[in-house]
Scaffold this motif. Structure first.
Motif, mmCIF file in Angstrom:
data_model
loop_
_atom_site.group_PDB
_atom_site.id
_atom_site.type_symbol
_atom_site.label_atom_id
_atom_site.label_comp_id
_atom_site.label_asym_id
_atom_site.label_seq_id
_atom_site.Cartn_x
_atom_site.Cartn_y
_atom_site.Cartn_z
ATOM 1 N N GLY A 461 5.442 -1.046 11.449
ATOM 2 C CA GLY A 461 6.329 -0.005 12.563
ATOM 3 C C GLY A 461 7.423 0.068 12.949
ATOM 4 N N ASN A 462 7.021 0.903 14.331
ATOM 5 C CA ASN A 462 8.881 0.515 15.491
ATOM 6 C C ASN A 462 8.527 0.020 16.553
ATOM 7 O OD1 ASN A 462 11.190 1.795 15.374
ATOM 8 N ND2 ASN A 462 10.683 3.319 16.321
ATOM 9 N N ARG A 463 7.018 0.241 16.743
ATOM 10 C CA ARG A 463 6.687 -0.883 17.638
ATOM 11 C C ARG A 463 6.452 -2.718 17.628
ATOM 12 N NH1 ARG A 463 4.174 2.857 21.838
ATOM 13 N NH2 ARG A 463 4.895 5.205 21.140
ATOM 14 N N LEU A 464 6.930 -3.217 18.642
ATOM 15 C CA LEU A 464 6.618 -4.276 18.434
ATOM 16 C C LEU A 464 4.961 -4.622 18.947
ATOM 17 C CD1 LEU A 464 8.331 -7.287 18.749
ATOM 18 C CD2 LEU A 464 7.993 -7.043 21.333
ATOM 19 N N PRO A 465 4.232 -5.537 17.726
ATOM 20 C CA PRO A 465 2.418 -5.281 18.149
ATOM 21 C C PRO A 465 2.383 -6.169 18.699
ATOM 22 C CG PRO A 465 3.312 -6.514 16.252
ATOM 23 C CD PRO A 465 5.084 -6.252 16.880
ATOM 24 N N ASP A 466 1.191 -5.866 19.672
ATOM 25 C CA ASP A 466 0.629 -6.368 20.720
ATOM 26 C C ASP A 466 0.293 -7.996 20.612
ATOM 27 O OD1 ASP A 466 -1.802 -5.929 20.208
ATOM 28 O OD2 ASP A 466 -2.086 -4.642 21.727
ATOM 29 N N ASN A 467 0.292 -8.373 19.233
ATOM 30 C CA ASN A 467 -0.939 -9.480 18.480
ATOM 31 C C ASN A 467 0.475 -10.028 17.838
ATOM 32 O OD1 ASN A 467 -0.498 -7.551 16.081
ATOM 33 N ND2 ASN A 467 -1.919 -8.702 15.218
ATOM 34 N N LEU A 468 2.016 -10.298 18.200
ATOM 35 C CA LEU A 468 2.596 -10.677 18.070
ATOM 36 C C LEU A 468 2.555 -11.682 18.025
ATOM 37 C CD1 LEU A 468 5.384 -9.639 16.483
ATOM 38 C CD2 LEU A 468 6.820 -10.870 18.495
ATOM 39 N N THR A 469 2.945 -12.462 16.913
ATOM 40 C CA THR A 469 2.106 -14.427 16.603
ATOM 41 C C THR A 469 4.048 -15.310 16.161
ATOM 42 O OG1 THR A 469 0.110 -13.513 16.415
ATOM 43 C CG2 THR A 469 1.075 -15.998 16.274
ATOM 44 N N PRO A 470 4.247 -15.554 17.058
ATOM 45 C CA PRO A 470 4.136 -16.467 18.374
ATOM 46 C C PRO A 470 4.712 -15.440 19.307
ATOM 47 C CG PRO A 470 6.023 -17.391 17.823
ATOM 48 C CD PRO A 470 5.798 -16.910 16.138
ATOM 49 N N PRO A 471 4.429 -15.132 20.486
ATOM 50 C CA PRO A 471 5.026 -13.422 21.026
ATOM 51 C C PRO A 471 6.695 -13.764 21.411
ATOM 52 C CG PRO A 471 4.061 -15.468 22.818
ATOM 53 C CD PRO A 471 3.625 -15.620 21.094
ATOM 54 N N LEU A 472 6.845 -12.881 21.429
ATOM 55 C CA LEU A 472 8.481 -12.948 21.833
ATOM 56 C C LEU A 472 9.214 -13.849 22.219
ATOM 57 C CD1 LEU A 472 10.402 -10.744 20.527
ATOM 58 C CD2 LEU A 472 10.821 -9.630 22.695
ATOM 59 N N THR A 473 8.798 -14.000 23.521
ATOM 60 C CA THR A 473 8.982 -15.656 24.361
ATOM 61 C C THR A 473 8.897 -16.346 24.292
ATOM 62 O OG1 THR A 473 6.557 -14.822 26.082
ATOM 63 C CG2 THR A 473 8.773 -13.580 26.622
ATOM 64 N N GLY A 474 7.760 -16.442 22.900
ATOM 65 C CA GLY A 474 7.553 -18.327 22.663
ATOM 66 C C GLY A 474 8.499 -18.658 21.480
ATOM 67 N N ILE A 475 9.152 -17.883 20.765
ATOM 68 C CA ILE A 475 9.678 -17.687 19.662
ATOM 69 C C ILE A 475 10.785 -18.587 19.482
ATOM 70 C CG2 ILE A 475 11.492 -16.293 17.570
ATOM 71 C CD1 ILE A 475 9.811 -14.162 17.639
ATOM 72 N N THR A 476 11.518 -18.828 20.455
ATOM 73 C CA THR A 476 12.762 -20.197 19.599
ATOM 74 C C THR A 476 12.099 -20.718 20.416
ATOM 75 O OG1 THR A 476 13.067 -19.658 22.364
ATOM 76 C CG2 THR A 476 14.669 -18.583 21.245
ATOM 77 N N GLU A 477 11.179 -20.970 21.259
ATOM 78 C CA GLU A 477 10.481 -22.366 21.687
ATOM 79 C C GLU A 477 9.808 -22.955 20.553
ATOM 80 O OE1 GLU A 477 10.815 -23.488 23.988
ATOM 81 O OE2 GLU A 477 11.997 -21.584 25.234
ATOM 82 N N VAL A 478 9.734 -22.619 19.126
ATOM 83 C CA VAL A 478 9.258 -22.972 18.231
ATOM 84 C C VAL A 478 9.825 -23.549 17.100
ATOM 85 C CG1 VAL A 478 7.132 -23.109 16.194
ATOM 86 C CG2 VAL A 478 7.373 -21.062 17.627
ATOM 87 N N ARG A 479 9.639 -24.914 16.686
ATOM 88 C CA ARG A 479 10.413 -25.767 15.986
ATOM 89 C C ARG A 479 9.962 -26.901 14.750
ATOM 90 N NH1 ARG A 479 15.418 -26.662 19.549
ATOM 91 N NH2 ARG A 479 15.899 -24.852 20.629
ATOM 92 N N SER A 480 10.782 -26.777 13.516
ATOM 93 C CA SER A 480 9.975 -27.352 12.808
ATOM 94 C C SER A 480 9.833 -28.960 12.969
ATOM 95 C CB SER A 480 10.922 -26.639 11.129
ATOM 96 O OG SER A 480 12.002 -27.325 11.445
ATOM 97 N N ALA A 481 9.258 -29.509 11.783
ATOM 98 C CA ALA A 481 9.608 -30.653 12.276
ATOM 99 C C ALA A 481 10.946 -31.944 12.238
ATOM 100 C CB ALA A 481 8.893 -31.663 10.962
ATOM 101 N N VAL A 482 11.801 -30.722 11.162
ATOM 102 C CA VAL A 482 13.248 -31.340 10.853
ATOM 103 C C VAL A 482 14.329 -31.339 12.007
ATOM 104 C CG1 VAL A 482 13.557 -31.308 8.283
ATOM 105 C CG2 VAL A 482 14.078 -28.848 10.136
ATOM 106 N N TYR A 483 13.797 -30.524 12.469
ATOM 107 C CA TYR A 483 14.333 -30.380 14.559
ATOM 108 C C TYR A 483 14.015 -31.366 15.498
ATOM 109 C CZ TYR A 483 17.140 -26.646 12.900
ATOM 110 O OH TYR A 483 18.472 -26.209 11.961
ATOM 111 N N ARG A 484 12.038 -31.105 15.808
ATOM 112 C CA ARG A 484 11.617 -32.349 16.591
ATOM 113 C C ARG A 484 11.592 -33.295 15.830
ATOM 114 N NH1 ARG A 484 6.894 -29.076 14.611
ATOM 115 N NH2 ARG A 484 6.528 -30.498 13.693
ATOM 116 N N ASP A 485 12.384 -34.195 14.689
ATOM 117 C CA ASP A 485 12.267 -35.080 14.077
ATOM 118 C C ASP A 485 14.268 -35.617 14.168
ATOM 119 O OD1 ASP A 485 9.595 -34.947 14.107
ATOM 120 O OD2 ASP A 485 9.694 -35.089 11.914
ATOM 121 N N GLY A 486 14.480 -35.121 15.002
ATOM 122 C CA GLY A 486 15.617 -35.387 14.393
ATOM 123 C C GLY A 486 16.361 -35.366 13.311
ATOM 124 N N CYS A 487 15.914 -34.490 12.089
ATOM 125 C CA CYS A 487 16.555 -34.526 10.560
ATOM 126 C C CYS A 487 17.314 -34.068 10.301
ATOM 127 C CB CYS A 487 15.526 -34.583 9.498
ATOM 128 S SG CYS A 487 13.641 -35.679 9.599
#
Length: 734
Positions: A461-487
């Protein structure tokens, strides 16, 4: 974006000296006050000179420094080193504050710490609290809704005089380097000053007690402090540019240099006229030359900061003489001293004007607009001086009553900090449309995940879904293990730690090798490793190309990348893996200009692929993903119901077609498989949406979001030839 001291950041940034880096105004003033509300905090030009309390030339030096800062931040290319204004401010502050403390020591044989901090609070906090509160409102109304929480954290840290530590920490975050600058970033140098002045009055008092009989010994603690701080500045600049630029430990020597000048001028020398004239003009030449010759790629502060620091010191020392034709005459001209008088407020206001102004006006942040906004900031600066700074600073109820000054300072800090916390709890809302199907579930349950993804791309669609996962404000907070672990190794590192994921006991070893555009696929590969019992080893490094080509980093050969690549290839050979997945960004500039880029990059990839061959692994080259045309998170927050405004089309989305072709040519030559992820992000018609079903595609201006990469695990598995009957990561059919 403004100048940051290092390549790449938000000014929270790492592009860096922001895009990077805004320099804060020195505020250590000891000038005598003239008529109430006049705005003049030093005697008029021509007054009898009898010490640092009557130095209108220093007001002129302030005017020069703040003008350089504003011009640099406005993007005037000829003043690309305007950030050196902060170094001038530090020297002035160290000189004036120390001169004031020395006069107090001379008159009373003691230093009243309470009175000192009360004066600092009355001088700094009324204006800074006002600017923070107004900037909070402007950020809520006009700036990124996605980054609002970050900005409120910056405001909170600014109120507590600790934002420099926050900026230094986020500046080392590779994934945050492309973020826009914070409207509160310029408070970093105010924080540096206050941290320095937590220590310096105590050191000065201690030195005074130890040196009653020999005044020369008074300088010893300061000389030691400056030497240690300068050594740290040189050392840290080469290792961690954000900490070098924003750290109080690497900047203390600049304030200390001003303090040493104050100590040297306890008994002002009678300088020969010719020497004084040469010192003032030579000092100005140093400052101006640094502003004109330095740029975003100058390692700073380090040894480069010596130039503006020595320049400012020469002007101050030479200005003790009124000899003509010294620069003092120019610096004490009435318009110049007026500008110096409003320099603190102008510094405070100019940066929010430059950051928020273009957004509020909905116009591109070009140099002409930024210059106009910088000039417009003079009006609130003048009003702040007349209506806030001077009335509070010289109020009868506060002068001579340090307890009241301290309580007022604490109250102002508490109000600004608590307002930032409250604002963070009520961020601006982002509109959304109807809920969308769950992409991860749709692909996981599909008989043909690739075909299902193609259908999803074409029907999104052309609209941001209201069930966006994670929400738009939380996308940059999600880090995979290689970043969390300093790899995921930073720019300076040359050897990746052993980072093992998936089934650690498996005999099937899979290696992920490349830069951050390889690391972006870790979530998908980790899902496959867990499902099919592979031992997954990650070897990735910031901006380090998989091809054996020396590239530039901060306009210098990226030698650390070459060393890391050689070490990683040798380790892969020893691991004897079943599969090596190779990927890297198509960005990056080679040290040596290639006459034929296709041939040059092909040769670089061939050398890497052939170096991997002895390991016996199946080598798969995963081409770079399509790039959005801008920071799509901000765009989606601005146009949540018109997401097509944020999408991009092929071929515009392909960063470098020549490099893609070089990867394919090298793969054919070395017998390496190639996977092109373009169909996973773009439709058959070439449209590349920013959201597919309930999942956002990108996390920034180039990297795939963690959630989208994880959802594509079944698609990547099919591309690698992994099925229920063929769980080993070998070539299909083997």
């Amino acid at each position: 974006m403004t100048r940051t001291p290092y390549a790449g950041h938000r000014a929270r940034t790492y592009t860096a000296h922001t895009a990077t880096g805004p320099a804060a105004q020195s505020t250590g003033t000891v000038e005598r006050r003239s008529a109430p509300g006049s705005g003049r905090t030093s005697p008029p030009p021509g007054a009898t000179h009898s010490g640092p309390a009557q130095r209108p030339d220093i007001q002129g030096l302030r005017a020069l420094a703040v003008t350089l800062v504003v011009l640099g931040h406005a993007g005037v290319t000829r003043v690309s080193g305007g950030y050196v204004g902060v170094d001038v401010f530090f020297v002035i502050s160290g000189f004036l504050i120390t001169s004031s403390l020395l006069r107090e020591l001379s008159a009373t044989d003691r230093i009243s710490i309470r009175a000192f901090y009360a004066r600092r609070a009355l001088r700094l906090l009324p204006a800074s609290a006002l600017v923070v509160l107004v900037t909070l409102a402007g950020s809520w109304l006009f700036l990124s809704k996605v980054r609002f929480a970050e900005y409120m954290s910056d405001a909170f840290a600014s109120a507590l005089h600790a934002v420099n530590f926050r900026l230094a920490a986020t500046g080392t975050d590779y994934l945050a380097q492309g973020s826009p600058p914070s409207p509160f970033q310029h408070f970093w140098s105010l924080a540096v000053e206050e941290q320095f002045y937590l220590l310096w009055p105590l050191l000065l008092l201690l030195g005074h007690q130890l040196s009653r009989r020999r005044r020369a010994l008074l300088a010893i603690p300061l000389v030691v402090l400056c030497a240690v701080s300068f050594g740290l500045s040189v050392h840290v600049t080469g290792r961690s540019a954000p900490w070098a630029y924003f750290g109080s430990h690497t900047r203390a020597w600049e304030l200390g240099a001003g303090a040493l000048v104050a100590l040297a001028l306890l008994r002002p020398p009678r300088l020969p006229a010719g020497l004084a004239v040469a010192m003032t003009w030579g000092g100005l030449a140093c400052v101006i030359a640094a502003a004109l010759r330095f740029d975003a790629d100058t390692p700073f502060p380090g040894t480069a900061a010596v130039v503006p620091v020595v320049g400012a010191a020469l002007v101050i020392v030479g200005g003790t003489s009124t000899a003509w034709p010294g620069a003092r005459q120019m610096l004490t001209a009435r318009p110049v001293t007026w500008l110096g008088g409003v320099s603190y407020s102008w510094y405070l206001w100019h940066w929010p004007f430059l950051v928020i102004g273009p957004k509020a006006l909905d116009r591109p942040a070009g140099t002409h607009l930024l210059l106009a906004l910088g000039a417009a900031a003079l009006l609130p600066a003048w009003l702040t001086l007349r209506l806030v700074e001077n009335p509070v600073r010289f109020h009868r109820a506060l002068r001579g009553r340090p307890g009241r000054g301290l309580w007022l300072g604490l109250a102002l800090s508490a109000v600004t900090a608590s307002t930032a916390l409250v604002a963070a709890a009520f961020p601006p809302s982002i509109s959304s449309g109807a809920p969308a199907p769950v992409l991860k579930d749709a692909l996981a349950s599909a008989p043909d995940p690739g075909a299902r993804l193609t259908r999803a791309l074409g029907t999104t669609g052309n609209r941001l879904p209201d069930n966006l996962t994670p929400p738009l404000t939380g996308i940059t907070e999600v880090r995979s293990a290689v970043y969390r672990d300093g790899c995921h190794l930073n720019y300076a590192g040359t050897s990746t730690p052993l980072c093992v994921y998936g089934d650690r006991s498996s005999k099937h070893v899979v290696v992920l090798f490349g830069d951050s555009h390889a690391a972006q696929w870790f979530p998908a590969l980790n899902v496959l490793a867990l499902q099919h019992h592979w031992k997954l080893i990650s070897m990735t490094k910031a901006s380090c190309k998989a091809a054996t080509v020396t590239t530039l980093n901060a306009h210098r050969p990226y030698v650390a990348c070459d060393r890391w690549r050689a070490d990683a290839l040798a380790r892969i050979d020893r691991l004897r893996p079943s599969l090596v997945l190779v990927s890297s960004s198509d960005a990056g500039t080679p040290v040596k200009t290639m006459r034929d880029p296709l041939a040059g990059w092909t040769d670089g990839y061939v050398r890497t692929f052939r170096r991997l061959a002895p390991s016996g692994a199946r080598v798969v080259a995963l081409l770079d993903t399509p790039w959005p045309r801008e920071d799509v998170l901000d765009c989606a927050a601005t146009h949540p119901l018109q997401l097509r405004n944020c999408s991009v089309r092929v071929p515009d989305a392909l960063r470098d077609v020549t490099r893609r072709n070089a990867t394919r040519a090298a793969a054919r030559s070395a017998g390496v498989d190639v996977i092109d992820p373009q169909p996973w992000l773009c439709t058959t018609h070439g449209d590349c949406p920013v959201a597919v079903y309930d999942t956002f595609v990108y996390r920034d201006e180039s990297h795939v979001a963690e959630g989208y990469a994880e959802a594509l695990a079944p698609v990547l598995g099919r591309a690698l030839g992994v099925t229920a009957g063929n769980r080993a990561p070998d070539r299909p059919g083997q």
